[in-house]
Design a protein around this motif. Sequence first.
Motif, PDB file in Angstrom:
ATOM      1  N   LEU A  71      -0.448 -62.248 -21.908  1.00  0.00           N
ATOM      2  CA  LEU A  71       0.751 -62.656 -21.165  1.00  0.00           C
ATOM      3  C   LEU A  71       1.956 -61.805 -21.548  1.00  0.00           C
ATOM      4  CD1 LEU A  71       0.538 -66.580 -21.185  1.00  0.00           C
ATOM      5  CD2 LEU A  71      -0.286 -64.987 -19.448  1.00  0.00           C
ATOM      6  N   ASP A  72       2.097 -61.538 -22.842  1.00  0.00           N
ATOM      7  CA  ASP A  72       3.215 -60.715 -23.305  1.00  0.00           C
ATOM      8  C   ASP A  72       3.140 -59.302 -22.726  1.00  0.00           C
ATOM      9  OD1 ASP A  72       4.316 -62.774 -24.792  1.00  0.00           O
ATOM     10  OD2 ASP A  72       3.427 -62.129 -26.692  1.00  0.00           O
ATOM     11  N   GLU A  73       1.959 -58.716 -22.744  1.00  0.00           N
ATOM     12  CA  GLU A  73       1.825 -57.327 -22.305  1.00  0.00           C
ATOM     13  C   GLU A  73       1.902 -57.166 -20.781  1.00  0.00           C
ATOM     14  OE1 GLU A  73      -1.401 -55.178 -24.096  1.00  0.00           O
ATOM     15  OE2 GLU A  73      -0.626 -55.522 -26.132  1.00  0.00           O
ATOM     16  N   ARG A 116     -16.985 -63.758 -19.950  1.00  0.00           N
ATOM     17  CA  ARG A 116     -18.268 -63.241 -19.483  1.00  0.00           C
ATOM     18  C   ARG A 116     -18.324 -61.736 -19.696  1.00  0.00           C
ATOM     19  NH1 ARG A 116     -21.128 -66.718 -16.385  1.00  0.00           N
ATOM     20  NH2 ARG A 116     -22.816 -65.492 -17.307  1.00  0.00           N
ATOM     21  N   GLU A 117     -17.168 -61.097 -19.552  1.00  0.00           N
ATOM     22  CA  GLU A 117     -17.069 -59.654 -19.756  1.00  0.00           C
ATOM     23  C   GLU A 117     -16.015 -59.386 -20.838  1.00  0.00           C
ATOM     24  OE1 GLU A 117     -16.822 -55.666 -16.927  1.00  0.00           O
ATOM     25  OE2 GLU A 117     -16.658 -57.644 -16.015  1.00  0.00           O
ATOM     26  N   THR A 118     -14.757 -59.438 -20.461  1.00  0.00           N
ATOM     27  CA  THR A 118     -13.650 -59.441 -21.434  1.00  0.00           C
ATOM     28  C   THR A 118     -12.605 -60.412 -20.906  1.00  0.00           C
ATOM     29  OG1 THR A 118     -12.305 -57.719 -20.390  1.00  0.00           O
ATOM     30  CG2 THR A 118     -14.006 -56.976 -21.964  1.00  0.00           C
ATOM     31  N   LEU A 119     -11.703 -60.835 -21.777  1.00  0.00           N
ATOM     32  CA  LEU A 119     -10.633 -61.744 -21.360  1.00  0.00           C
ATOM     33  C   LEU A 119      -9.870 -61.168 -20.173  1.00  0.00           C
ATOM     34  CD1 LEU A 119      -8.786 -64.241 -21.902  1.00  0.00           C
ATOM     35  CD2 LEU A 119      -7.499 -62.787 -23.478  1.00  0.00           C
ATOM     36  N   GLU A 120      -9.465 -59.899 -20.288  1.00  0.00           N
ATOM     37  CA  GLU A 120      -8.662 -59.270 -19.231  1.00  0.00           C
ATOM     38  C   GLU A 120      -9.431 -59.144 -17.930  1.00  0.00           C
ATOM     39  OE1 GLU A 120      -7.648 -56.829 -22.986  1.00  0.00           O
ATOM     40  OE2 GLU A 120      -9.057 -58.382 -22.385  1.00  0.00           O
ATOM     41  N   LYS A 121     -10.679 -58.683 -18.020  1.00  0.00           N
ATOM     42  CA  LYS A 121     -11.465 -58.456 -16.798  1.00  0.00           C
ATOM     43  C   LYS A 121     -11.850 -59.769 -16.120  1.00  0.00           C
ATOM     44  CE  LYS A 121     -13.137 -53.859 -17.967  1.00  0.00           C
ATOM     45  NZ  LYS A 121     -14.287 -53.009 -18.329  1.00  0.00           N
ATOM     46  N   ASP A 122     -12.143 -60.783 -16.919  1.00  0.00           N
ATOM     47  CA  ASP A 122     -12.460 -62.097 -16.343  1.00  0.00           C
ATOM     48  C   ASP A 122     -11.263 -62.638 -15.571  1.00  0.00           C
ATOM     49  OD1 ASP A 122     -14.771 -61.751 -17.897  1.00  0.00           O
ATOM     50  OD2 ASP A 122     -14.861 -63.863 -18.452  1.00  0.00           O
ATOM     51  N   ILE A 123     -10.078 -62.548 -16.183  1.00  0.00           N
ATOM     52  CA  ILE A 123      -8.871 -63.079 -15.537  1.00  0.00           C
ATOM     53  C   ILE A 123      -8.532 -62.267 -14.288  1.00  0.00           C
ATOM     54  CG2 ILE A 123      -6.369 -63.410 -15.815  1.00  0.00           C
ATOM     55  CD1 ILE A 123      -7.005 -64.230 -18.730  1.00  0.00           C
ATOM     56  N   LEU A 124      -8.718 -60.951 -14.355  1.00  0.00           N
ATOM     57  CA  LEU A 124      -8.455 -60.123 -13.173  1.00  0.00           C
ATOM     58  C   LEU A 124      -9.343 -60.552 -12.006  1.00  0.00           C
ATOM     59  CD1 LEU A 124      -6.840 -57.763 -11.991  1.00  0.00           C
ATOM     60  CD2 LEU A 124      -8.701 -56.241 -12.742  1.00  0.00           C
ATOM     61  N   LYS A 125     -10.592 -60.863 -12.279  1.00  0.00           N
ATOM     62  CA  LYS A 125     -11.487 -61.338 -11.216  1.00  0.00           C
ATOM     63  C   LYS A 125     -10.978 -62.649 -10.627  1.00  0.00           C
ATOM     64  CE  LYS A 125     -15.849 -59.184 -12.579  1.00  0.00           C
ATOM     65  NZ  LYS A 125     -17.210 -59.405 -13.103  1.00  0.00           N
ATOM     66  N   ILE A 126     -10.541 -63.557 -11.489  1.00  0.00           N
ATOM     67  CA  ILE A 126     -10.060 -64.860 -11.011  1.00  0.00           C
ATOM     68  C   ILE A 126      -8.861 -64.682 -10.082  1.00  0.00           C
ATOM     69  CG2 ILE A 126      -8.937 -67.027 -11.715  1.00  0.00           C
ATOM     70  CD1 ILE A 126     -10.623 -66.850 -14.329  1.00  0.00           C
ATOM     71  N   ILE A 151      -4.792 -54.439 -18.052  1.00  0.00           N
ATOM     72  CA  ILE A 151      -3.456 -55.038 -18.217  1.00  0.00           C
ATOM     73  C   ILE A 151      -2.532 -54.524 -17.116  1.00  0.00           C
ATOM     74  CG2 ILE A 151      -1.366 -54.999 -19.653  1.00  0.00           C
ATOM     75  CD1 ILE A 151      -3.304 -57.028 -20.712  1.00  0.00           C
ATOM     76  N   GLY A 152      -2.597 -53.224 -16.832  1.00  0.00           N
ATOM     77  CA  GLY A 152      -1.762 -52.627 -15.783  1.00  0.00           C
ATOM     78  C   GLY A 152      -2.013 -53.271 -14.427  1.00  0.00           C
TER      79      GLY A 152
END
Length: 204
Positions: free
Chosen positions: A126-128, A180-190, A92-93
């Motif tokens: 999104l909130d965090e 594929r991994e986690t919501l946060e990690k997938d989005i970070l890759k994108i 998240i950070g």
Amino acid sequence: MKKILFLSLVTLFAACNSTKKVTETNTIETKKVEVQKAAPKKVKQVAREINAKKDADGYLTGIANKETFQDEAFKSWFNSRYEEYTTDKETIGKLKTALEGYTIKGFMGSWCGDSRRETPRFYKLLDETGFNQNDFELITVDRSKKTPDNLQEGLNIIRVPTFIFYKDGEEVGRYVEYPRETLEKDILKIVTGKPYKHSYDRSE
């Protein structure tokens, strides 16, 4: 006398040449400034009216937001899944800065189990991260993955939820149905341009 005349001409020529160089330099600098001014602006999502309504089966169709899911028909599953999801604070950070300059278009079905799981989690992310939710448009679709005004047209929405990430108006990637991994990690890759394929991407 001839020497004096010759020296005067040389001095005059040198002065004109120097002026020409200064003029040329100024012209180049002016052109640079003009080019900088003409640089394209970042494309921002146009905020549209929140108009999602229940269809004959009681499912939402149209543009929704977080408040839409506080309707009695949806709030029990939305709120419980929002509250129970614990985000990865380290990722998240990283997303707080990585998401800057992005706009997001999401598609979900209020009838769909995957959408009911991932959409509350997505809102929590999104909130965090402090993401400006004016830059997130959520479109709720019927069972045929459509809306009455065809907001899905041309976007190849086959499965929901689908969250599409745009930078400067160009799609850079999409998250589809489950991580594929986690919501946060997938989005970070994108959003950081790292290799990523959603679960249904069959491209080479």
